[in-house]
Motif scaffolding. Sequence first.
Motif, PDB file in Angstrom:
ATOM      1  N   GLU A 192     -15.587  -9.295  -7.213  1.00  0.00           N
ATOM      2  CA  GLU A 192     -14.116  -9.875  -6.764  1.00  0.00           C
ATOM      3  C   GLU A 192     -12.958  -9.004  -7.462  1.00  0.00           C
ATOM      4  OE1 GLU A 192     -11.684 -13.681  -6.647  1.00  0.00           O
ATOM      5  OE2 GLU A 192     -13.557 -13.917  -7.380  1.00  0.00           O
ATOM      6  N   ILE A 193     -12.134  -8.413  -6.485  1.00  0.00           N
ATOM      7  CA  ILE A 193     -11.051  -7.771  -6.816  1.00  0.00           C
ATOM      8  C   ILE A 193      -9.732  -8.629  -6.788  1.00  0.00           C
ATOM      9  CG2 ILE A 193      -9.724  -5.487  -7.245  1.00  0.00           C
ATOM     10  CD1 ILE A 193     -12.618  -5.341  -7.592  1.00  0.00           C
ATOM     11  N   ARG A 194      -8.946  -9.029  -7.576  1.00  0.00           N
ATOM     12  CA  ARG A 194      -8.082 -10.063  -7.593  1.00  0.00           C
ATOM     13  C   ARG A 194      -6.533  -9.666  -7.722  1.00  0.00           C
ATOM     14  NH1 ARG A 194      -7.970 -15.330  -5.725  1.00  0.00           N
ATOM     15  NH2 ARG A 194      -6.174 -16.741  -6.341  1.00  0.00           N
ATOM     16  N   SER A 195      -5.622  -9.685  -6.755  1.00  0.00           N
ATOM     17  CA  SER A 195      -4.262  -9.243  -7.378  1.00  0.00           C
ATOM     18  C   SER A 195      -3.524 -10.226  -7.726  1.00  0.00           C
ATOM     19  CB  SER A 195      -3.774  -8.498  -6.012  1.00  0.00           C
ATOM     20  OG  SER A 195      -4.427  -7.482  -5.728  1.00  0.00           O
ATOM     21  N   LEU A 196      -2.931 -10.334  -8.810  1.00  0.00           N
ATOM     22  CA  LEU A 196      -2.038 -11.398  -9.192  1.00  0.00           C
ATOM     23  C   LEU A 196      -0.508 -11.334  -8.706  1.00  0.00           C
ATOM     24  CD1 LEU A 196      -3.299 -11.427 -12.960  1.00  0.00           C
ATOM     25  CD2 LEU A 196      -4.217 -12.866 -10.902  1.00  0.00           C
ATOM     26  N   GLY A 197      -0.057 -10.290  -8.176  1.00  0.00           N
ATOM     27  CA  GLY A 197       1.137 -10.191  -7.853  1.00  0.00           C
ATOM     28  C   GLY A 197       1.278  -8.817  -6.969  1.00  0.00           C
ATOM     29  N   ARG A 198       2.392  -8.473  -6.432  1.00  0.00           N
ATOM     30  CA  ARG A 198       2.728  -7.461  -5.738  1.00  0.00           C
ATOM     31  C   ARG A 198       2.587  -6.013  -6.505  1.00  0.00           C
ATOM     32  NH1 ARG A 198       6.720  -8.541  -1.814  1.00  0.00           N
ATOM     33  NH2 ARG A 198       7.714 -10.748  -1.956  1.00  0.00           N
ATOM     34  N   GLU A 224      -3.134 -13.871  -5.392  1.00  0.00           N
ATOM     35  CA  GLU A 224      -2.164 -14.605  -5.209  1.00  0.00           C
ATOM     36  C   GLU A 224      -0.747 -14.174  -5.103  1.00  0.00           C
ATOM     37  OE1 GLU A 224      -2.160 -16.082  -9.351  1.00  0.00           O
ATOM     38  OE2 GLU A 224      -4.241 -16.096  -9.735  1.00  0.00           O
ATOM     39  N   ALA A 225      -0.804 -12.851  -4.548  1.00  0.00           N
ATOM     40  CA  ALA A 225       0.379 -12.113  -4.275  1.00  0.00           C
ATOM     41  C   ALA A 225       0.777 -12.806  -2.704  1.00  0.00           C
ATOM     42  CB  ALA A 225       0.051 -10.587  -4.156  1.00  0.00           C
ATOM     43  N   PRO A 226       2.006 -12.569  -2.277  1.00  0.00           N
ATOM     44  CA  PRO A 226       2.450 -12.932  -1.203  1.00  0.00           C
ATOM     45  C   PRO A 226       1.730 -11.983   0.144  1.00  0.00           C
ATOM     46  CG  PRO A 226       4.413 -12.714  -2.396  1.00  0.00           C
ATOM     47  CD  PRO A 226       2.952 -12.018  -3.101  1.00  0.00           C
ATOM     48  N   GLU A 227       1.810 -12.327   1.327  1.00  0.00           N
ATOM     49  CA  GLU A 227       1.168 -11.767   2.389  1.00  0.00           C
ATOM     50  C   GLU A 227       1.848 -10.266   2.226  1.00  0.00           C
ATOM     51  OE1 GLU A 227       0.848 -13.572   6.154  1.00  0.00           O
ATOM     52  OE2 GLU A 227       0.004 -15.567   5.447  1.00  0.00           O
ATOM     53  N   GLN A 228       0.983  -9.289   2.870  1.00  0.00           N
ATOM     54  CA  GLN A 228       1.355  -8.137   3.042  1.00  0.00           C
ATOM     55  C   GLN A 228       2.317  -7.330   1.985  1.00  0.00           C
ATOM     56  OE1 GLN A 228       1.450  -5.995   6.126  1.00  0.00           O
ATOM     57  NE2 GLN A 228      -0.005  -7.510   6.916  1.00  0.00           N
ATOM     58  N   SER A 229       1.840  -7.718   0.617  1.00  0.00           N
ATOM     59  CA  SER A 229       2.776  -7.076  -0.536  1.00  0.00           C
ATOM     60  C   SER A 229       1.797  -6.202  -1.278  1.00  0.00           C
ATOM     61  CB  SER A 229       3.154  -8.310  -1.336  1.00  0.00           C
ATOM     62  OG  SER A 229       1.927  -9.004  -1.790  1.00  0.00           O
ATOM     63  N   VAL A 230       0.460  -6.034  -1.257  1.00  0.00           N
ATOM     64  CA  VAL A 230      -0.348  -5.146  -2.020  1.00  0.00           C
ATOM     65  C   VAL A 230      -1.086  -3.986  -1.370  1.00  0.00           C
ATOM     66  CG1 VAL A 230      -2.548  -5.376  -3.352  1.00  0.00           C
ATOM     67  CG2 VAL A 230      -1.003  -7.243  -3.427  1.00  0.00           C
ATOM     68  N   GLY A 231      -0.907  -2.899  -1.728  1.00  0.00           N
ATOM     69  CA  GLY A 231      -1.331  -1.811  -1.108  1.00  0.00           C
ATOM     70  C   GLY A 231      -3.133  -1.605  -1.807  1.00  0.00           C
ATOM     71  N   LEU A 232      -3.866  -0.981  -1.151  1.00  0.00           N
ATOM     72  CA  LEU A 232      -5.136  -0.755  -1.533  1.00  0.00           C
ATOM     73  C   LEU A 232      -5.285   0.475  -2.507  1.00  0.00           C
ATOM     74  CD1 LEU A 232      -7.064  -0.662   1.939  1.00  0.00           C
ATOM     75  CD2 LEU A 232      -7.338  -2.488   0.125  1.00  0.00           C
ATOM     76  N   ILE A 253      -3.149  -8.019   1.741  1.00  0.00           N
ATOM     77  CA  ILE A 253      -3.225  -6.479   1.755  1.00  0.00           C
ATOM     78  C   ILE A 253      -2.328  -6.240   2.589  1.00  0.00           C
ATOM     79  CG2 ILE A 253      -4.719  -4.679   2.322  1.00  0.00           C
ATOM     80  CD1 ILE A 253      -5.165  -5.663  -0.342  1.00  0.00           C
ATOM     81  N   LYS A 254      -1.401  -4.978   2.658  1.00  0.00           N
ATOM     82  CA  LYS A 254      -0.359  -4.481   3.526  1.00  0.00           C
ATOM     83  C   LYS A 254      -1.145  -4.124   4.616  1.00  0.00           C
ATOM     84  CE  LYS A 254       2.847  -2.833   0.034  1.00  0.00           C
ATOM     85  NZ  LYS A 254       3.640  -1.866  -0.601  1.00  0.00           N
ATOM     86  N   ALA A 255      -0.744  -3.938   5.984  1.00  0.00           N
ATOM     87  CA  ALA A 255      -1.104  -3.505   7.111  1.00  0.00           C
ATOM     88  C   ALA A 255      -1.469  -2.287   7.009  1.00  0.00           C
ATOM     89  CB  ALA A 255      -0.299  -3.712   8.191  1.00  0.00           C
ATOM     90  N   GLU A 256      -0.343  -1.380   6.507  1.00  0.00           N
ATOM     91  CA  GLU A 256      -0.513   0.062   6.297  1.00  0.00           C
ATOM     92  C   GLU A 256      -1.540   0.663   5.416  1.00  0.00           C
ATOM     93  OE1 GLU A 256       3.303  -0.963   4.009  1.00  0.00           O
ATOM     94  OE2 GLU A 256       2.236  -1.594   5.976  1.00  0.00           O
ATOM     95  N   GLY A 257      -2.011  -0.320   4.392  1.00  0.00           N
ATOM     96  CA  GLY A 257      -3.031  -0.136   3.681  1.00  0.00           C
ATOM     97  C   GLY A 257      -2.796   0.654   2.560  1.00  0.00           C
ATOM     98  N   TRP A 258      -2.194   1.773   2.519  1.00  0.00           N
ATOM     99  CA  TRP A 258      -2.208   2.912   1.530  1.00  0.00           C
ATOM    100  C   TRP A 258      -0.551   3.230   1.248  1.00  0.00           C
ATOM    101  CZ3 TRP A 258      -7.108   3.419  -0.770  1.00  0.00           C
ATOM    102  CH2 TRP A 258      -8.123   2.975   0.294  1.00  0.00           C
ATOM    103  N   ASP A 259      -0.457   3.757   0.035  1.00  0.00           N
ATOM    104  CA  ASP A 259       1.050   4.259  -0.191  1.00  0.00           C
ATOM    105  C   ASP A 259       0.939   5.734  -0.771  1.00  0.00           C
ATOM    106  OD1 ASP A 259       2.741   1.930   0.785  1.00  0.00           O
ATOM    107  OD2 ASP A 259       1.853   1.093  -1.210  1.00  0.00           O
TER     108      ASP A 259
END
Length: 319
Positions: A192-198, A224-232, A253-259
């Motif tokens: 389990e990989i959990r994002s606590l924020g953006r 716990e991050a907002p929708e579409q706020s975390v990149g893979l 996870i952001k729709a574009e996935g990567w940055d």
Amino acid sequence: MITVAADGTGDFLRVQEAIDSVPEGRMKPITILIKSGTYKEKIYIDNPWIRLVGDGAETTVITYDDYANKLFPNGEPYHTFHSYTAYIGGDHITVEGITFENSAGKGEVVGQALAAYVDGDCVVFRGCRFLGHQDTLFTGPLPPEPRDRASFGGPRDDVPRRAVRQYYERCYLEGDIDFIFGSATAVFQDCEIRSLGRGWVTAASTPEDVPFGYVFRGCKLTGEAPEQSVGLGRPWRNYAKTAFLDCWLGPHIKAEGWDRWNEQEPIDEVRYSEVGNVGPGAVSGERIAWATSLSTVDAARWTARYVLAGEDGWDPTNA
């Protein structure tokens, strides 16, 4: 077997004391059993063939609170790579049922704060937890730079940079910015990989001549991050490689996935891949143009044994 117990019923009260008792030059495993308890200490392992076994990650916790912006007595900051709770630099290390926590918190005052700095080859974690915020887990090695272990207990400066392999099975990892980062070839199986924020889940710095970087198989990305706020992921170096296979991706996870990394690094040699992912964050049709899709044939072949075998045929599933 060596036993550590915070209540005084073992051979040692502190984990580091047990580690230091292991004779150098061993070529066969020795087990250190760590009984339930919270051990506030900074641990350092550079001997090989050590097996750390806790009573379970929920009750066996190694924690410390160093952080990048903390100052040494001479006024110099710790920076990222001195902030670890656990440094694991020995080869053939196996860890089961233990939590590694950096409790320094988050924010600009803290900066980066590593729960674990894992620099060894053929290292296995099963049923462990890695708790932190920015830069929770560093999978070494770090590019060479001047070091002095005597001043801060950091990695040795006499070990050349090398390719290392690591395996994480049924682990829990949490953080926000680049909280899984580094140069190792590492497989994360059923974690389990959990994002606590953006932020970004990964920041790989895969060496140019290494075929695999991070491979996530059957993992669940929650947050716990907002929708579409975390990149893979975003590339820490030019040849970053990261793949997510048959994972569940949450709505954070952001729709574009990567940055890209502030548009500074070229992306011609970056290899970001996905196949078989599901969940609200698995909108593959909207991914950035320079990400790729693996074939189902590749996905089936990219097992932990295949990715981590190396020239010596290491099988992490039997370690």
